[in-house]
Design a protein around this motif. Sequence first.
Motif, PDB file in Angstrom:
ATOM      1  N   LEU A  75      25.464  23.962  17.512  1.00 11.40           N
ATOM      2  CA  LEU A  75      26.244  25.158  17.822  1.00 11.40           C
ATOM      3  C   LEU A  75      26.790  25.094  19.246  1.00 11.40           C
ATOM      4  CD1 LEU A  75      27.180  27.761  16.523  1.00 11.40           C
ATOM      5  CD2 LEU A  75      25.139  28.870  17.374  1.00 11.40           C
ATOM      6  N   ASN A  76      25.991  24.556  20.176  1.00 10.45           N
ATOM      7  CA  ASN A  76      26.464  24.410  21.559  1.00 10.45           C
ATOM      8  C   ASN A  76      27.672  23.493  21.640  1.00 10.45           C
ATOM      9  OD1 ASN A  76      24.505  26.097  22.575  1.00 10.45           O
ATOM     10  ND2 ASN A  76      23.082  24.445  23.015  1.00 10.45           N
ATOM     11  N   VAL A  77      27.671  22.438  20.832  1.00  5.83           N
ATOM     12  CA  VAL A  77      28.808  21.505  20.808  1.00  5.83           C
ATOM     13  C   VAL A  77      30.060  22.222  20.294  1.00  5.83           C
ATOM     14  CG1 VAL A  77      29.690  19.378  19.741  1.00  5.83           C
ATOM     15  CG2 VAL A  77      27.331  19.485  20.531  1.00  5.83           C
ATOM     16  N   ILE A  78      29.899  23.046  19.260  1.00  5.89           N
ATOM     17  CA  ILE A  78      31.037  23.792  18.709  1.00  5.89           C
ATOM     18  C   ILE A  78      31.602  24.732  19.766  1.00  5.89           C
ATOM     19  CG2 ILE A  78      31.710  25.522  16.998  1.00  5.89           C
ATOM     20  CD1 ILE A  78      29.648  24.190  15.097  1.00  5.89           C
ATOM     21  N   TRP A  79      30.711  25.485  20.448  1.00  5.37           N
ATOM     22  CA  TRP A  79      31.187  26.409  21.484  1.00  5.37           C
ATOM     23  C   TRP A  79      31.880  25.663  22.621  1.00  5.37           C
ATOM     24  CZ3 TRP A  79      32.185  31.196  20.806  1.00  5.37           C
ATOM     25  CH2 TRP A  79      31.436  31.974  19.928  1.00  5.37           C
ATOM     26  N   GLY A 128      33.379  22.807  22.415  1.00  5.19           N
ATOM     27  CA  GLY A 128      34.674  22.344  21.893  1.00  5.19           C
ATOM     28  C   GLY A 128      35.712  23.445  21.902  1.00  5.19           C
ATOM     29  N   LEU A 129      35.327  24.651  21.487  1.00  2.77           N
ATOM     30  CA  LEU A 129      36.267  25.779  21.497  1.00  2.77           C
ATOM     31  C   LEU A 129      36.730  26.115  22.912  1.00  2.77           C
ATOM     32  CD1 LEU A 129      34.583  28.112  18.843  1.00  2.77           C
ATOM     33  CD2 LEU A 129      36.767  26.924  18.618  1.00  2.77           C
ATOM     34  N   ILE A 130      35.807  26.072  23.856  1.00  6.55           N
ATOM     35  CA  ILE A 130      36.157  26.378  25.254  1.00  6.55           C
ATOM     36  C   ILE A 130      37.116  25.328  25.808  1.00  6.55           C
ATOM     37  CG2 ILE A 130      35.240  26.524  27.602  1.00  6.55           C
ATOM     38  CD1 ILE A 130      32.696  27.800  26.306  1.00  6.55           C
ATOM     39  N   VAL A 131      36.793  24.053  25.568  1.00  5.10           N
ATOM     40  CA  VAL A 131      37.648  22.973  26.080  1.00  5.10           C
ATOM     41  C   VAL A 131      39.040  23.049  25.452  1.00  5.10           C
ATOM     42  CG1 VAL A 131      37.953  20.454  26.090  1.00  5.10           C
ATOM     43  CG2 VAL A 131      35.743  21.439  26.694  1.00  5.10           C
ATOM     44  N   ILE A 132      39.104  23.255  24.138  1.00  6.61           N
ATOM     45  CA  ILE A 132      40.403  23.349  23.458  1.00  6.61           C
ATOM     46  C   ILE A 132      41.218  24.509  24.003  1.00  6.61           C
ATOM     47  CG2 ILE A 132      41.504  23.883  21.235  1.00  6.61           C
ATOM     48  CD1 ILE A 132      39.206  22.259  19.916  1.00  6.61           C
ATOM     49  N   SER A 133      40.565  25.673  24.226  1.00  4.79           N
ATOM     50  CA  SER A 133      41.308  26.825  24.738  1.00  4.79           C
ATOM     51  C   SER A 133      41.826  26.575  26.148  1.00  4.79           C
ATOM     52  CB  SER A 133      40.446  28.088  24.699  1.00  4.79           C
ATOM     53  OG  SER A 133      39.341  27.965  25.568  1.00  4.79           O
ATOM     54  N   ILE A 134      41.055  25.885  26.978  1.00  3.95           N
ATOM     55  CA  ILE A 134      41.513  25.574  28.341  1.00  3.95           C
ATOM     56  C   ILE A 134      42.671  24.589  28.298  1.00  3.95           C
ATOM     57  CG2 ILE A 134      40.848  24.451  30.523  1.00  3.95           C
ATOM     58  CD1 ILE A 134      38.069  25.752  30.152  1.00  3.95           C
ATOM     59  N   VAL A 135      42.579  23.574  27.451  1.00  2.00           N
ATOM     60  CA  VAL A 135      43.665  22.581  27.330  1.00  2.00           C
ATOM     61  C   VAL A 135      44.942  23.250  26.831  1.00  2.00           C
ATOM     62  CG1 VAL A 135      44.434  20.519  26.059  1.00  2.00           C
ATOM     63  CG2 VAL A 135      42.151  20.588  27.063  1.00  2.00           C
ATOM     64  N   VAL A 136      44.829  24.086  25.791  1.00  2.00           N
ATOM     65  CA  VAL A 136      46.005  24.782  25.246  1.00  2.00           C
ATOM     66  C   VAL A 136      46.600  25.709  26.302  1.00  2.00           C
ATOM     67  CG1 VAL A 136      46.776  26.479  23.532  1.00  2.00           C
ATOM     68  CG2 VAL A 136      45.317  24.588  22.831  1.00  2.00           C
ATOM     69  N   ALA A 137      45.749  26.421  27.038  1.00  3.54           N
ATOM     70  CA  ALA A 137      46.251  27.315  28.097  1.00  3.54           C
ATOM     71  C   ALA A 137      46.959  26.527  29.193  1.00  3.54           C
ATOM     72  CB  ALA A 137      45.099  28.119  28.679  1.00  3.54           C
ATOM     73  N   ALA A 138      46.423  25.356  29.551  1.00  2.16           N
ATOM     74  CA  ALA A 138      47.056  24.522  30.590  1.00  2.16           C
ATOM     75  C   ALA A 138      48.402  23.998  30.118  1.00  2.16           C
ATOM     76  CB  ALA A 138      46.133  23.361  30.967  1.00  2.16           C
ATOM     77  N   VAL A 139      48.472  23.563  28.852  1.00  5.22           N
ATOM     78  CA  VAL A 139      49.720  23.009  28.310  1.00  5.22           C
ATOM     79  C   VAL A 139      50.789  24.099  28.172  1.00  5.22           C
ATOM     80  CG1 VAL A 139      50.749  21.976  26.212  1.00  5.22           C
ATOM     81  CG2 VAL A 139      48.608  21.083  27.121  1.00  5.22           C
ATOM     82  N   THR A 140      50.380  25.298  27.769  1.00  4.69           N
ATOM     83  CA  THR A 140      51.340  26.388  27.576  1.00  4.69           C
ATOM     84  C   THR A 140      51.586  27.205  28.842  1.00  4.69           C
ATOM     85  OG1 THR A 140      49.595  27.870  26.793  1.00  4.69           O
ATOM     86  CG2 THR A 140      50.810  26.611  25.127  1.00  4.69           C
ATOM     87  N   GLY A 141      50.890  26.868  29.916  1.00  3.15           N
ATOM     88  CA  GLY A 141      51.088  27.583  31.185  1.00  3.15           C
ATOM     89  C   GLY A 141      50.483  28.973  31.216  1.00  3.15           C
TER      90      GLY A 141
END
Length: 196
Positions: free
Chosen positions: A2-6, A8-21
Amino acid sequence: MLNVIWLGLIVISIVVAAVTGRMEAINAAAFEGAKTGVTVCLGLLSVLAFWMGMMRIAEKSGLLELLARVLSPIIQVLFPDVPKGHPAMGYILSNMSANLLGLGNAATPMGLKAMEELQKLNPDKQNASPAMCTLLAINTASITIIPTTMIAIRMQYGSVNPVEIVGTTLLSSFAATIVALLIDRMYRYRHIRRHR
């Protein structure tokens, strides 16, 4: 896992936020979430302190002992393989009493102590005993008379009538407990038949 899933969600959201500004939205959401978490925790703390005090008064006045005596015959039926007077019985009764009052956080230490005592009686240390499974089923479903934690959360979020959920909570938790016990008995019976 479950920690890995959380993570992963945090990293993906940060990457998407960085790419979309939209990094400022991530920062704002993180700080708002932290603020909400602290506010809710403080509100829950006051309600839990109140009910823990009430439990202490009930304990000193003998009300918990009376409740334990009332529940004792039921506990003996639910846990036939636990000897009468064993320390596990006291922890199970305390756990059930706290759950009846909706004090899940207060019930957890008693449930853990009950599991420790039940493990001492367990002949197979690698697998849960039937009594341990029964306790888990009861603790998970747990009849709740006063849903203290939910009332506190509803108060925190400005509910007009935070206690209006008492009736439905009692009904649903009662139904959940009956279903959990029926499933527990079904599997216990199958376990006994398999080991004959």
